[in-house]
Enzyme design. Structure first.
Site, PDB file in Angstrom:
ATOM      1  N   TYR A  16       0.991  -1.337  -0.162  1.00  0.00           N
ATOM      2  CA  TYR A  16       0.140  -0.126  -0.108  1.00  0.00           C
ATOM      3  C   TYR A  16       0.704   1.208   0.147  1.00  0.00           C
ATOM      4  CZ  TYR A  16      -3.967   2.994   1.618  1.00  0.00           C
ATOM      5  OH  TYR A  16      -4.588   4.281   1.712  1.00  0.00           O
TER       6      TYR A  16
ATOM      7  N   LYS B 228       0.833   4.134  -2.699  1.00  0.00           N
ATOM      8  CA  LYS B 228       0.564   5.428  -2.572  1.00  0.00           C
ATOM      9  C   LYS B 228       1.477   6.559  -2.797  1.00  0.00           C
ATOM     10  CE  LYS B 228      -4.060   5.003  -1.660  1.00  0.00           C
ATOM     11  NZ  LYS B 228      -4.938   5.591  -2.507  1.00  0.00           N
TER      12      LYS B 228
HETATM   13  P1  NAP Z   1     -13.740   2.274   1.025  1.00  0.00           P
HETATM   14  O1  NAP Z   1     -14.469   2.898   2.032  1.00  0.00           O
HETATM   15  O2  NAP Z   1     -13.149   0.849   1.060  1.00  0.00           O
HETATM   16  O3  NAP Z   1     -14.298   2.514  -0.396  1.00  0.00           O
HETATM   17  C1  NAP Z   1     -13.467   2.195  -1.617  1.00  0.00           C
HETATM   18  C2  NAP Z   1     -14.160   2.644  -2.953  1.00  0.00           C
HETATM   19  O4  NAP Z   1     -13.296   2.372  -4.000  1.00  0.00           O
HETATM   20  C3  NAP Z   1     -15.626   1.846  -3.122  1.00  0.00           C
HETATM   21  O5  NAP Z   1     -16.304   2.964  -3.728  1.00  0.00           O
HETATM   22  C4  NAP Z   1     -15.104   0.802  -4.080  1.00  0.00           C
HETATM   23  O6  NAP Z   1     -16.473   0.553  -4.855  1.00  0.00           O
HETATM   24  C5  NAP Z   1     -14.202   1.698  -4.899  1.00  0.00           C
HETATM   25  N1  NAP Z   1     -13.133   0.608  -5.572  1.00  0.00           N
HETATM   26  C6  NAP Z   1     -12.087  -0.552  -4.966  1.00  0.00           C
HETATM   27  N2  NAP Z   1     -11.483  -0.935  -5.815  1.00  0.00           N
HETATM   28  C7  NAP Z   1     -12.073  -0.493  -7.204  1.00  0.00           C
HETATM   29  C8  NAP Z   1     -11.639  -0.737  -8.495  1.00  0.00           C
HETATM   30  N3  NAP Z   1     -10.777  -1.758  -8.672  1.00  0.00           N
HETATM   31  N4  NAP Z   1     -12.164   0.104  -9.440  1.00  0.00           N
HETATM   32  C9  NAP Z   1     -13.246   1.042  -9.195  1.00  0.00           C
HETATM   33  N5  NAP Z   1     -13.523   1.195  -7.603  1.00  0.00           N
HETATM   34  C10 NAP Z   1     -12.911   0.431  -6.926  1.00  0.00           C
HETATM   35  O7  NAP Z   1     -12.311   3.315   0.953  1.00  0.00           O
HETATM   36  P2  NAP Z   1     -11.883   4.842   1.644  1.00  0.00           P
HETATM   37  O8  NAP Z   1     -11.611   4.621   3.158  1.00  0.00           O
HETATM   38  O9  NAP Z   1     -13.452   5.621   1.243  1.00  0.00           O
HETATM   39  O10 NAP Z   1     -10.840   5.089   0.935  1.00  0.00           O
HETATM   40  C11 NAP Z   1     -10.607   5.820  -0.378  1.00  0.00           C
HETATM   41  C12 NAP Z   1      -9.324   6.331  -0.779  1.00  0.00           C
HETATM   42  O11 NAP Z   1      -8.803   6.891   0.065  1.00  0.00           O
HETATM   43  C13 NAP Z   1      -8.420   5.112  -1.183  1.00  0.00           C
HETATM   44  O12 NAP Z   1      -7.643   5.533  -2.029  1.00  0.00           O
HETATM   45  C14 NAP Z   1      -7.695   5.018   0.092  1.00  0.00           C
HETATM   46  O13 NAP Z   1      -6.447   4.270  -0.095  1.00  0.00           O
HETATM   47  C15 NAP Z   1      -7.626   6.341   0.363  1.00  0.00           C
HETATM   48  N6  NAP Z   1      -7.221   6.548   1.831  1.00  0.00           N
HETATM   49  C16 NAP Z   1      -8.180   6.256   2.976  1.00  0.00           C
HETATM   50  C17 NAP Z   1      -7.808   6.438   4.334  1.00  0.00           C
HETATM   51  C18 NAP Z   1      -8.709   5.793   5.458  1.00  0.00           C
HETATM   52  O14 NAP Z   1      -8.345   6.292   6.443  1.00  0.00           O
HETATM   53  N7  NAP Z   1     -10.083   5.460   5.066  1.00  0.00           N
HETATM   54  C19 NAP Z   1      -6.631   7.063   4.334  1.00  0.00           C
HETATM   55  C20 NAP Z   1      -5.837   7.475   3.526  1.00  0.00           C
HETATM   56  C21 NAP Z   1      -6.225   7.265   2.359  1.00  0.00           C
HETATM   57  P3  NAP Z   1     -17.033  -1.104  -4.538  1.00  0.00           P
HETATM   58  O15 NAP Z   1     -17.785  -0.921  -3.206  1.00  0.00           O
HETATM   59  O16 NAP Z   1     -17.951  -1.000  -5.848  1.00  0.00           O
HETATM   60  O17 NAP Z   1     -15.790  -2.048  -4.459  1.00  0.00           O
END
Ligand code: NAP
Length: 251
Positions: free
Chosen positions: A159, A163
């Site tokens: 990861y 990133k």
């Molecule tokens: P999440 O709740 O797991 O949601 C992930 C989203 O991405 C869902 O809409 C999912 O759709 C979609 N997705 C997954 N694989 C995909 C693919 N191959 N093609 C198209 N869509 C896809 O994640 P989140 O926490 O909101 O994170 C969003 C972003 O922020 C990510 O890039 C993550 O790395 C980054 N981030 C998150 C955090 C955190 O603390 N949450 C911190 C730093 C960075 P489906 O439901 O259809 O699979």
């Protein structure tokens, strides 16, 4: 800031159906954008976001596609334009996954999948979107990194590498397309309350909170507010920026 700084601007949000992406989709629609809400597996979640936006008087459409597939990435940009009958203006390359483990236990498949979705997916949609933007000589892209992409974290070599790559991609693309009126910026969230972080146990959660000067996990809206700013004309002189939204965790 204008009340609706993104009025009429066609915008694709990858992974716009859940978590941070869902908040981004709703914020951008409230700011006037016409939003393509991308999902890959969970159609119901995407439909729920579209329904919420529509109920609030905004415009949105669910867009299916896996960002790790170059053809699908191109098709989802086309489908967004077709749905609204207008050219793409903005892209939020937000879709991302984790497959955490210590390095000895990360399988080559888990390495490949995280790199393919997080880094490859950002490349594929940015490539498809920037082709459209270059023709119009305008547009704005926001990519999604992480505090982990800047500082690393144990159990997340795959990861962190993906990133970190997103940050390098953002800077390279910003240099490449800046002269054509296109801005490319990156948000690096800290720990945000979503399904991705629901798996953290109380001990890890406590350690993270102790290291965060603002003393709380972030909310998806904290990230959405920043994305809205970066896409808007209020950020007209901002490109190649890596903006940490992490409560001070990464200092
Ligand atoms: P999440 O709740 O797991 O949601 C992930 C989203 O991405 C869902 O809409 C999912 O759709 C979609 N997705 C997954 N694989 C995909 C693919 N191959 N093609 C198209 N869509 C896809 O994640 P989140 O926490 O909101 O994170 C969003 C972003 O922020 C990510 O890039 C993550 O790395 C980054 N981030 C998150 C955090 C955190 O603390 N949450 C911190 C730093 C960075 P489906 O439901 O259809 O699979």
């Amino acid at each position: 800031m204008a009340e609706r700084p993104l009025e009429g601007r066609v915008t694709l949000v990858t992974g716009g159906s859940r978590g941070i992406g869902a908040a981004i989709s709703q914020q951008l629609a409230a700011a006037g954008a016409k939003v393509g809400v991308n999902y890959t597996a969970n159609r119901e979640a995407a439909d729920a976001v579209v329904a919420a936006i529509t109920a609030a008087g905004g415009e949105a459409v669910a867009i299916h596609g896996d960002v790790s597939d170059p053809e699908a990435a191109g098709a989802m940009v086309d489908a967004t334009e077709e749905a609204f009958g207008d050219d793409l203006w903005n892209l939020v390359a937000n879709a991302g996954i984790t497959r955490d483990n210590l390095i000895s236990r990360i399988t080559p498949e888990d390495w490949d999948r995280v790199i393919d979705v997080n880094l490859g997916g950002t490349f594929h949609v940015a490539r498809a979107a920037s082709r459209k933007m270059l023709r119009k000589k305008r547009g704005s892209i926001v990519t999604m990194s992480s505090v982990v992409g800047l500082h690393g974290n144990l159990g997340q070599t795959n990861y962190a590498a993906s990133k970190g790559g997103v940050i390098a991609l953002t800077k390279a693309l910003a240099k490449e397309v800046g002269s054509r009126g296109i801005r490319v910026n990156c948000v690096a969230p800290g720990y945000i309350s979503t399904e991705l972080t629901d798996v953290l146990n109380d001990e890890i959660r406590g350690i993270l909170l102790a290291q965060t000067p603002l003393g709380r996990l972030g909310e998806p809206e904290d990230i959405a507010n920043t994305v809205r700013f970066l896409l808007s004309d209020d950020a007209a002189f901002v490109t190649g920026a890596i903006l940490s939204v992490d409560g001070g965790l990464g200092m």
